[in-house]
Scaffold this active site. Structure first.
Site, PDB file in Angstrom:
ATOM      1  N   GLN A 101       0.564  -1.219  -0.128  1.00 28.33           N
ATOM      2  CA  GLN A 101      -0.050  -0.155  -0.006  1.00 28.33           C
ATOM      3  C   GLN A 101       0.880   1.141   0.098  1.00 28.33           C
ATOM      4  OE1 GLN A 101      -2.037  -1.179   3.514  1.00 28.33           O
ATOM      5  NE2 GLN A 101      -1.327   0.235   4.706  1.00 28.33           N
ATOM      6  N   GLY A 102       0.325   2.362  -0.607  1.00 28.95           N
ATOM      7  CA  GLY A 102       0.974   3.569  -0.657  1.00 28.95           C
ATOM      8  C   GLY A 102      -0.112   4.852  -0.524  1.00 28.95           C
ATOM      9  N   TYR A 103       0.546   5.880  -0.123  1.00 27.37           N
ATOM     10  CA  TYR A 103      -0.530   6.873   0.064  1.00 27.37           C
ATOM     11  C   TYR A 103      -0.360   7.964  -0.807  1.00 27.37           C
ATOM     12  CZ  TYR A 103      -1.380   4.317   4.176  1.00 27.37           C
ATOM     13  OH  TYR A 103      -1.890   3.199   5.083  1.00 27.37           O
ATOM     14  N   LEU A 104      -1.583   8.378  -1.362  1.00 30.48           N
ATOM     15  CA  LEU A 104      -1.554   9.491  -2.285  1.00 30.48           C
ATOM     16  C   LEU A 104      -1.642  10.851  -1.690  1.00 30.48           C
ATOM     17  CD1 LEU A 104      -4.086   7.974  -4.774  1.00 30.48           C
ATOM     18  CD2 LEU A 104      -1.463   8.042  -4.911  1.00 30.48           C
ATOM     19  N   ASP A 118       3.182   9.314  -2.443  1.00 34.73           N
ATOM     20  CA  ASP A 118       4.073  10.067  -1.703  1.00 34.73           C
ATOM     21  C   ASP A 118       4.666   9.191  -0.292  1.00 34.73           C
ATOM     22  OD1 ASP A 118       5.322  12.162  -0.442  1.00 34.73           O
ATOM     23  OD2 ASP A 118       3.482  13.048   0.606  1.00 34.73           O
TER      24      ASP A 118
END
Length: 160
Positions: free
Chosen positions: A28-31, A78
């Site tokens: 998972q990653g965060y925009l 980000d």
């Protein structure tokens, strides 16, 4: 609404082998981290998630993504991509009293940059149940009210 408690876990004190339980391979990653907008790959399922501010209780909305959409958005993340294995364990294996029989422990074992971090989360139907929860003895420090252990913040940290 997501209502959960979160605990640090010492992997050497687990009274079971995580591999005995179903596993989800999560990336998972965060925009965006305020508010939280996350992309997640969970095995072969893909999601875009919005989470409101909060520590124990937060609004959460999940929208399905295609693999192509996920891969496109992944390049816009980000901070770091978080990789972890999530094992889903019935809480009733450790607590037989009270109203916990239908609850599950989500045991997250992080890898790559966050290697060594292990967290357990338990989700509840209401805040009263969450606040009165007595965890199993092998659960470590309660970090529910510490935003330091939100995955969105872990994605921004340079050192564990």
């Amino acid at each position: 609404m997501e209502i959960e408690r979160k605990y640090l876990i010492d992997a050497t004190k687990l009274p079971f082998s995580p591999e005995d339980y179903p596993v989800h391979h999560i990336e998972q990653g965060y925009l965006c981290t305020e508010p939280v907008v996350r992309i997640r790959k969970d095995n072969e399922d893909y999601f875009l998630t919005y989470k409101s501010k909060g520590l124990m209780s937060r609004e959460e909305y999940n929208l399905p993504l295609t693999k192509d959409a996920y891969n496109h958005l992944k390049s816009k993340v980000d901070g770091r991509i978080i990789s972890k294995k999530r094992y889903v364990i019935p809480l009733s294996r450790f607590i037989t009293r009270g109203t916990y029989s239908d609850l599950k422990i989500e045991l997250d074992i992080f890898s790559e940059d966050l290697q060594g971090l292990v967290l357990a989360e338990v989700e509840f139907q209401d805040e009263e149940s969450a606040l009165s929860f007595i965890p199993p003895v092998w659960f470590g420090e309660d970090v529910t009210f510490s935003s330091e252990y939100h995955n969105s913040n872990l994605s921004q940290r340079t050192v564990l």
